[in-house]
Design an enzyme around this catalytic site. Structure first.
Site, PDB file in Angstrom:
ATOM      1  N   ARG A  98     -25.714 -12.409  -1.260  1.00  0.00           N
ATOM      2  CA  ARG A  98     -26.085 -11.255  -2.083  1.00  0.00           C
ATOM      3  C   ARG A  98     -24.966 -10.221  -2.135  1.00  0.00           C
ATOM      4  NH1 ARG A  98     -31.192  -8.295   0.274  1.00  0.00           N
ATOM      5  NH2 ARG A  98     -30.866  -7.134  -1.653  1.00  0.00           N
ATOM      6  N   GLU A 115     -28.418  -9.007   7.064  1.00  0.00           N
ATOM      7  CA  GLU A 115     -27.262  -8.737   6.217  1.00  0.00           C
ATOM      8  C   GLU A 115     -27.214  -7.274   5.784  1.00  0.00           C
ATOM      9  OE1 GLU A 115     -30.408  -8.816   3.281  1.00  0.00           O
ATOM     10  OE2 GLU A 115     -30.044  -9.878   5.151  1.00  0.00           O
ATOM     11  N   ASP A 116     -28.382  -6.639   5.627  1.00  0.00           N
ATOM     12  CA  ASP A 116     -28.414  -5.233   5.234  1.00  0.00           C
ATOM     13  C   ASP A 116     -27.954  -4.327   6.377  1.00  0.00           C
ATOM     14  OD1 ASP A 116     -30.586  -5.995   6.704  1.00  0.00           O
ATOM     15  OD2 ASP A 116     -32.073  -4.906   5.531  1.00  0.00           O
ATOM     16  N   ARG A 145       0.840  -1.197   0.000  1.00  0.00           N
ATOM     17  CA  ARG A 145       0.000   0.000   0.000  1.00  0.00           C
ATOM     18  C   ARG A 145       0.877   1.251   0.000  1.00  0.00           C
ATOM     19  NH1 ARG A 145      -1.551  -3.650   3.812  1.00  0.00           N
ATOM     20  NH2 ARG A 145      -3.639  -4.511   3.757  1.00  0.00           N
ATOM     21  N   ARG A 161     -33.764  -8.700  14.159  1.00  0.00           N
ATOM     22  CA  ARG A 161     -32.931  -7.587  13.713  1.00  0.00           C
ATOM     23  C   ARG A 161     -32.420  -6.774  14.902  1.00  0.00           C
ATOM     24  NH1 ARG A 161     -33.279  -6.842   8.315  1.00  0.00           N
ATOM     25  NH2 ARG A 161     -33.016  -4.593   8.228  1.00  0.00           N
ATOM     26  N   ASP A 181     -34.253  -5.786  -3.659  1.00  0.00           N
ATOM     27  CA  ASP A 181     -35.034  -6.974  -3.344  1.00  0.00           C
ATOM     28  C   ASP A 181     -36.016  -7.218  -4.468  1.00  0.00           C
ATOM     29  OD1 ASP A 181     -33.763  -7.432  -0.930  1.00  0.00           O
ATOM     30  OD2 ASP A 181     -35.179  -6.208   0.218  1.00  0.00           O
ATOM     31  N   GLU A 182     -36.439  -8.442  -4.616  1.00  0.00           N
ATOM     32  CA  GLU A 182     -37.282  -8.809  -5.750  1.00  0.00           C
ATOM     33  C   GLU A 182     -38.635  -8.102  -5.755  1.00  0.00           C
ATOM     34  OE1 GLU A 182     -38.916 -12.889  -5.293  1.00  0.00           O
ATOM     35  OE2 GLU A 182     -37.822 -12.845  -3.397  1.00  0.00           O
ATOM     36  N   ASP A 183     -39.120  -7.698  -4.565  1.00  0.00           N
ATOM     37  CA  ASP A 183     -40.431  -7.062  -4.485  1.00  0.00           C
ATOM     38  C   ASP A 183     -40.330  -5.544  -4.313  1.00  0.00           C
ATOM     39  OD1 ASP A 183     -39.302  -7.327  -2.028  1.00  0.00           O
ATOM     40  OD2 ASP A 183     -41.076  -8.098  -0.999  1.00  0.00           O
TER      41      ASP A 183
END
Length: 783
Positions: free
Chosen positions: A588, A692-693, A436, A736, A604-606
């Site tokens: 994800r 996870e979010d 680095r 959560r 998300d799918e929805d």
């Protein structure tokens, strides 16, 4: 006359050259004389500078100690280490072949109980070091896979008068099966030597070829490029994270009550006493506060001098914490040893250290540019210190104070950070590991959070883009996580979402033939915007004909986890099998090769968003590429009744989380999430199939020390017609909240930061014609 002058000049020049030649030659061929002869020569007034240097002879013939610790053996072992191991370099005393695959660290198991059934002694700080390693990604339980070895024997305190001193270390080392004279071992040490001389090299055992990670190292004892200088820290130092820096504001200029301050012990006699005994000359009680006390130790009254009573009275007038917080500069004089606790205390307080410790090698000096955070002074020129600090401009004081906070929070705030920084310094010495730059080491977020294996340039790091004046690469990759897998049709939420993405203004609609003419790479690299479907549902993948037309935008479908047992339908667009070795919802955030853009749109799918909402959020993200930018917001708070962190989805005046069900972030965070986060955190997400979010938000806030950014006023983003959504489960919210507290415990603090900021488009909700507005569809969205 002129000729005579020339002859004289030639003669003098020849005489000078002859003297230089034969004098240097004599020094070169002078035979090595024993120490006795050197001593006799010194007594006669002879000066032998070369005889005082450590000899490199006998390196191949040294032997480790095999008997128990006694004075003669310890002295002989120290002499052999000085004469032989002083020549150690990574190329001669380190086996690189053990580190080619991975950089892993093996910790020796605890020694067996003694005859009385008692465990071998070990200090609290050494246990913290071992815990930090064993709970990290560095750790391995297989010594054959290890690159570095850490002793289970406590070597922190090698002062034989200390209660934490561990005896019989030489015989214990001899019993270690992988010791090999210390090769590829690292020894942590804070204190060496004892009264009266506190000899720096006196460890009570022969460290051999082991790397020393040691506090209070001098330039004469440090084996440059091999040993690592670490800071001195006290017994209450935290294992993880710890307290953040004390500077709460960046006001300029930041004038404080005192210009220079120090409060601490002074030694009436003995090593280290000269500097502290002279500090009273600088004390004026106005802008210079130098107070010391000799009221320490068992026999201080017998040893006190004429000034002790007066010093003690002045010492009691000032509170140490108050001085730290209200001083621009803090004096850091040496004690019995070169290092001092005052150094880290001053860094944390944002009080610029003024160093009075000649020959001290500052912690991690091979990587950290201390000129940006500290001031040097000379012990022999103590009275010049006031003039030095008064001559420093307000601009530089401001920069120095800011840098103290960067260094404290990134490298020195906990034992874990100190240990990991030590490992990374050693790791960069390996032949094939990227190094680095100094800019990375000396600017936020620091080297520990900048993984050089991600990219070969800082231009690809989100937090370096603004510093380098570089914009993120255009367009984004949409990653849609499918967990429910409802039937795919024109009225399905997933079908509508894919169609919305394809209408984005950031789609580069070029034909396949034209793209291939412009680039000879893979077809995937021709397109700026891509759609990546992560299929984690139990249902089989839909047939190709059921997906909406995506025109020239690549649509990749990857089967994950639970869908692996379902046979992929033939004709699915670029269907692949996901990595089965990493089951769970954290998939994800894997760094998929298909993601080539800087920006990642996580969905998300929805999710129900229109194209204008996506485009506006992406435009905002380009101005803040190091943060999460999105729509659904949540908040955390401290619940006094439960003595725990709380999580709320209520509509409040602040937020600290932007859910990744509809948000933009930089793809580097996928790499960091997968390859840097503690395995304890990932295990918590895997076991709960949730949170996870939240973990991604904690990670980004930990890296940037900034909150996420919410866009417009939208409260909900889910399709309410989807009945099987796990987010409708009442236990989901309880999980959560539990995750949030677990994450904070592992991080060692709460990284989330509150924010009241919301980004709206120009003319948003203004009473003007909608035709004058750029993002017209956003006006039609209800809250």
């Amino acid at each position: 006359m002129q000729a005579k002058k020339r002859y004289i000049l030639v003669f003098v020049s020849c005489a000078f050259l002859a003297y230089c030649y034969f004098g240097v030659y004599r020094l070169k061929v002078a035979p090595h004389r024993p120490r006795r002869a050197q001593h006799e020569s010194a007594k006669d007034g002879g000066v032998q500078p070369y005889a005082q240097l450590p000899s490199f002879m006998g390196y191949e013939h040294r032997r480790p100690l095999s008997n128990d610790s006694n004075v003669a053996a310890s002295a002989a072992g120290a002499h052999r280490r000085k004469q032989g191991s002083a020549a150690c370099r990574m190329e001669t005393c380190f086996d690189f072949t053990k580190c080619y695959d991975q950089f892993l660290v093996y910790v020796y198991p605890p020694e067996p109980l003694n005859s009385l059934g008692a465990a071998p002694p070990s200090s609290a700080n050494y246990q913290k070091i071992l815990t930090a390693i064993q709970e990290s990604r560095y750790h391995t339980s297989d010594p054959a896979a290890a690159c570095l070895f850490v002793l289970g024997i406590d070597t922190l305190d090698r002062d034989s008068l200390s209660e934490d001193y561990v005896r019989n270390v030489p015989s214990r080392l001899a019993r270690l099966s992988h010791w090999n004279n210390g090769r590829n071992h690292i020894i942590f040490n804070l204190y060496s030597g004892t009264w009266p001389d506190y000899a720096e090299h006196s460890l009570g055992f022969d460290a051999g070829e082991a790397i020393l990670a040691k506090a209070s190292m001098s330039v004469l004892q440090l084996r440059h490029g091999f040993d690592v200088s670490i800071p001195l820290f006290h017994k209450q130092f935290p294992l993880r994270a710890g307290a953040t820096g004390s500077v709460q504001s960046n006001n300029f200029p930041a004038n404080k009550k005192y210009l220079l301050a120090f409060k601490g012990k002074r030694y009436v006699h003995g090593i280290g006493s000269e500097t502290r005994n002279s500090l009273f000359h600088l004390h004026n009680g106005r802008d210079m506060v130098m107070v010391t006390t000799c009221r320490h130790g068992k026999s201080w009254r017998e040893l006190q001098d004429n000034r002790c009573d007066e010093d003690n009275r002045e010492y009691d007038r000032y509170d140490y914490e108050t001085l730290l917080q209200n001083s621009t500069f803090c004096l850091v004089p040496r004690g019995r040893r070169l290092g001092s606790f005052r150094f880290l205390e001053a860094l944390q307080a944002g009080c610029i250290p003024v160093l009075l410790s000649n020959a001290w090698v500052l912690p991690f000096e091979s990587k950290i540019d201390w000129k940006q955070a500290a001031i040097w002074a000379d012990e022999r020129l103590l009275l010049q210190v006031p003039d030095i600090v008064r001559s420093i401009s307000a601009e530089r004081i401001f920069a120095l104070r800011q840098q103290t906070q960067v260094l404290w929070e990134r490298y020195f705030g906990s034992i874990e950070k100190i240990v990991f920084t030590t490992f990374e310094i050693i790791r960069e010495r390996l032949p094939d590991y990227p190094v680095r730059s100094s800019l990375v080491w000396n600017s936020a977020p620091g080297a520990l959070l900048t993984l050089p294996t991600f990219a070969d340039s800082s231009r690809f790091m989100p937090f370096q883009l603004n510093a380098l004046g570089v914009e993120p690469r255009h367009n984004y990759t949409a990653v849609v996580y499918v967990q429910i897998g409802a039937a795919l049709g024109p009225n399905a939420a997933l079908y509508k979402l894919v169609r919305t993405i394809t209408k984005s203004q950031f789609v580069d609609r070029v034909s396949t033939e034209e793209c291939l003419r412009k680039s000879q790479r893979l077809l995937m690299s021709c397109f700026h915007l891509q759609i990546l479907i992560l299929w984690a549902a139990d249902r089989p993948l839909p047939l190709k004909k059921r997906w909406p037309p995506t025109y020239h935008i690549p649509l990749h479908v990857i089967a994950l986890g639970g869908s692996a047992r379902a046979s992929p339908a033939a004709g699915s667009p670029t269907a692949q099998s996901g990595p089965e070795a990493r089951p769970g919802i954290s998939q994800r955030f894997l760094p998929y090769e298909e993601i080539q853009t800087d920006a990642v749109l996580s969905l998300d799918e929805d999710a129900i968003l229109n194209t204008d909402e996506l485009d506006f959020a992406y435009t905002v993200w380009r101005d803040f590429p190091e943060r999460i930018v999105g729509y659904p917001a949540r908040a955390h708070f401290w619940d006094d009744s439960k003595n725990a962190w709380g999580y709320t989805s209520k509509w409040t005046n602040y937020y600290s989380i932007v859910l990744t069900g509809a948000a933009f972030y930089h793809r580097y965070y996928n790499y960091l999430y997968t390859n840097w986060l503690s395995l304890l955190l990932l295990k918590t997400v895997q076991q709960s199939s949730n949170c996870e979010d939240i973990l991604m938000n904690l990670l980004v806030s930990h890296v940037t020390r900034k909150p996420p950014i919410k866009v417009t006023q939208r409260k909900g983003y889910k399709d309410r017609e989807t009945g099987r959504s796990p987010w409708n489960d009442p236990d989901h919210f309880i999980q959560r909240q539990s995750c949030l507290n677990t994450f904070a415990a592992v991080f060692g603090y709460m990284p989330l930061i509150r924010s009241n900021l919301r980004m709206d488009p120009m003319l948003y909700r203004d009473p003007v014609s909608n035709l004058r507005k750029k993002y017209r569809q956003i006006e039609l969205v209800g809250s």
